[in-house]
Design an enzyme around this catalytic site. Structure first.
Site, PDB file in Angstrom:
ATOM      1  CG  ASP A  83      -1.917   1.092   1.260  1.00  0.00           C
ATOM      2  OD1 ASP A  83      -2.291   1.588   0.178  1.00  0.00           O
ATOM      3  OD2 ASP A  83      -2.341   1.472   2.359  1.00  0.00           O
ATOM      4  CG  HIS A  84      -0.447   4.836  -0.510  1.00  0.00           C
ATOM      5  ND1 HIS A  84      -1.561   4.133  -0.132  1.00  0.00           N
ATOM      6  CD2 HIS A  84      -0.870   5.918  -1.177  1.00  0.00           C
ATOM      7  CE1 HIS A  84      -2.637   4.770  -0.566  1.00  0.00           C
ATOM      8  NE2 HIS A  84      -2.246   5.859  -1.209  1.00  0.00           N
TER       9      HIS A  84
END
Length: 143
Positions: A82-83
């Site tokens: 995530d990110h």
């Protein structure tokens, strides 16, 4: 079912008009709880590892544990970065067995329109790397 990519679960969800739950995990126990809940509901799920955890020296072990949970699940499970804050984090996630990665370019000061993400990830399994949106910090602040 087993370990799958976003490209395997999102089109089906979109066709059904439903969402796929995505949950950030911090350790084996939270990952297992997420998978158990998804199995109880008989729904696919996305286990997300936030980029700050990618600096932990135990991330290869966590990646292996999440991959094992996914491979033994009775529902489709995506193991997702995530990110990701750098291409090194993206590469590490793929090396650790994640089935999906997201590179967040919003903190990058200068980006060419032709940001060279594909050459930087050359040699990695193409099913892991899907369409990516990379925004500059200025574009992000306008959203």
């Amino acid at each position: 079912m087993s370990l799958v990519t976003l490209n395997e679960v999102l089109p089906q969800a979109r066709a059904k008009g439903c969402a796929v739950g995505a949950f950030n995990i911090a350790n084996y126990e939270t990952g297992k709880a997420v998978v158990m809940a998804a199995e109880a509901e008989q729904q696919p799920v996305i286990i997300q590892v936030y980029q700050r955890l990618m600096e932990d020296p135990f991330i290869p072990a966590l990646g292996a544990m999440m991959r094992n949970l996914a491979e033994n699940a009775s529902v489709p499970v995506v193991v997702h970065l995530d990110h990701g804050a750098s291409l090194d984090q993206v590469k590490l996630a793929i090396e650790c067995g994640f089935s999906s990665v997201m590179f967040d370019g919003s903190k990058v000061a200068q980006l060419d329109c032709a940001f060279p993400i594909e050459p930087a990830l050359e040699g990695f399994e193409p099913t892991v790397i899907s369409t990516a949106s990379v925004y500059t910090a200025a574009e992000t602040s306008q959203r």
